[in-house]
Design a protein around this motif. Structure first.
Motif, short mmCIF file in Angstrom:
data_model
loop_
_atom_site.label_atom_id
_atom_site.label_comp_id
_atom_site.label_asym_id
_atom_site.label_seq_id
_atom_site.Cartn_x
_atom_site.Cartn_y
_atom_site.Cartn_z
N GLN A 53 38.06 43.66 52.75
CA GLN A 53 39.38 44.09 53.25
C GLN A 53 39.31 44.41 54.75
N GLU A 77 42.98 40.01 61.84
CA GLU A 77 44.35 40.07 62.37
C GLU A 77 44.37 40.45 63.85
N LEU A 111 43.09 53.09 58.13
CA LEU A 111 43.04 52.64 56.73
C LEU A 111 42.57 53.76 55.80
N CYS A 165 42.51 49.90 64.56
CA CYS A 165 42.99 49.16 63.39
C CYS A 165 42.27 49.58 62.11
N VAL A 168 41.32 42.80 57.95
CA VAL A 168 42.07 43.53 58.98
C VAL A 168 41.60 43.07 60.38
#
Lengths: 254, 68, 131
Positions: free
Chosen positions: C34, C41, C95, C91, C38
């Motif tokens: 995951q 991106e 999370l 980023c 991220v």
């Protein structure tokens, strides 16, 4: 990060400080060269030197050096840069005959480092240095033709200063502490020989004579092992102000 | 001295003219060309001295010269 | 210039091929996958591909909410060095399950365009960038 042998930290510090000043001098000349191509080359070399410094500083921090001190919060006399970069007066030919041997000396010293954990870093720096040194030599060849007197007079001063950075001639296989500790795979004496040979060959068919260069300098008794130079000179306060970036701290990203 | 700069992106592509540099030596011309044009990662970048370009046809139509 | 397909016992050589990223991701846990997604991106500031596509992300490791991202740069003097650090940290930090992010810059292996996949290369070619 594993510890380096004791003299290695000063060795890498001197390479780093020399690169800080190389970046500064390249940048200072990057709008004043004789052609746009020279300026582009200088600006690009400045950016690359700053990139090298950023990584070498991380390594030095890993060996316990203070980050603020490393990044310029110190006295001019605490910079261990090659003496050839102390000043920026003089014309383009003098500038080139000052940075060229200095950049080459710093690269020879990095190339001699024999540590697996620094291998990739040094290989990457070498990719940039190939073009710095190729440019310098190409430029020194043309300047040797146009203005041999200035090139010769400047090299008589800057070659011994670059040799002092590499280390004294007495540091041969049996006496070089870095070689002895296994940090480098060649002693200073061997690097000096390769360095001298390079310039003798480069100027062999030109009007620049290197006969008067003191290839044995500096005497080991006069050599400062921390700053890797033989005189007490230093950069100007104004250089430290610019290098530390204090005045523009407000605009920094981190 | 003026040098014409040629390059190609991939092996097998046409080598095309991308610009020129002025330099005092072949060695310096190569460094200048790289400094100026290396934003692209060329498969091949080359310089040719302007006076090494051999004209085939130019502004004046070629005629057969008959010497007296 | 991938040597991976032509080299029969190429475990060592594939690390510099277009397979580089896939290999580095191969042993990631589900959560680390995951995190890779991220990072995939985050755009490279200079060209229209992500940091992962640019093969700048070498490894992502997570333990007890502590994330270490190993990454490298095509140019050591990258002017966006700090900006990219900030992008990666910010980023990931937002999370769930991430408390702390360390970005570690490494130079082994030295970044090379051979690490890019053919898909990424054609994407860049279409944007007028030759690599």
């Amino acid at each position: 990060m594993s510890d380096w042998p004791e003299p290695a930290v000063d060795y890498v510090q001197a390479i780093t400080d020399t690169k800080i000043l190389l970046g500064q001098r390249y940048a200072q000349w990057s709008l004043a060269g004789p052609s746009l191509e020279d300026d582009i080359g200088g600006a690009s070399a400045a950016q690359e030197e700053i990139g090298h410094v950023r990584q070498l500083v991380r390594e030095l921090e890993g060996q316990g050096r203070d980050p603020d001190w490393l990044n310029g919060d110190r006295e001019p006399e605490e910079f261990a840069n090659a003496a050839s970069l102390d000043r920026i007066d003089g014309n383009w030919a003098e500038y080139l005959a000052s940075i060229a041997p200095t950049d080459r000396a710093a690269w020879y010293m990095l190339d001699a480092i024999d540590r697996d954990d620094l291998d990739g870093l040094i290989t990457k720096i070498g990719e940039d240095e190939y073009f710095h040194l190729e440019y310098h030599d190409a430029r020194l060849e043309t300047l040797a033709d146009e203005d041999p007197e200035t090139i010769q007079a400047t090299l008589e001063e800057t070659l011994p200063q670059a040799l002092a950075l590499i280390g004294p001639a007495a540091h041969d296989e049996s006496a070089d502490p870095l070689y002895d500790a296994g940090f480098t795979d060649r002693p200073a004496a061997e690097l000096r020989e390769a360095f001298a040979e390079h310039y003798r060959e480069l100027f062999a068919d030109t009007d620049v004579s290197l006969e008067a260069v003191d290839w044995d300098a500096p005497p080991i008794g006069e050599w400062d092992e921390t700053r890797r130079r033989a005189d007490a000179g230093a950069i100007a306060e104004a250089d430290v102000t610019q290098i530390s970036g204090k005045q523009n701290e407000l605009f920094a990203m981190n | 001295m003026k040098y014409e700069v040629f390059a190609r992106v991939n092996q097998g592509d046409d080598t095309i003219h991308i610009g020129n540099v002025t330099a005092q030596s072949d060695r310096l011309a190569k460094v200048y060309a790289r400094n100026t044009f290396n934003e692209e990662d060329w498969d091949r970048l080359a310089v040719v001295r302007e006076d090494h370009l051999l004209d085939v046809e130019g502004e004046a139509k070629p005629t057969v010269e008959v010497s007296a | 210039m991938s040597s991976a397909s032509s080299d029969p016992d190429g475990a060592a050589t594939t690390s510099l091929s277009g397979e580089f990223v896939a290999e580095r991701r191969a042993d990631a846990s589900a959560f680390e996958q995951q995190l890779w997604d991220v990072l995939d991106e985050i755009p490279d500031p200079h060209i229209p591909v992500s940091l992962v596509e640019m093969a700048m992300i070498y490894d992502v490791d997570e333990a007890d909410g502590h994330v270490t991202v190993e990454m490298s740069f095509p140019c050591m003097g990258c002017p966006a060095y700090d900006m990219i650090h900030n992008d990666v940290e910010s980023c990931l930090t937002v999370l769930d399950g991430v408390d702390e992010v360390d970005v570690e810059v490494v130079w082994d292996p030295v970044w090379s365009k051979d690490m890019l996949t053919p898909e990424v290369r054609s994407k860049m070619n279409e944007s007028g960038i030759s690599l």
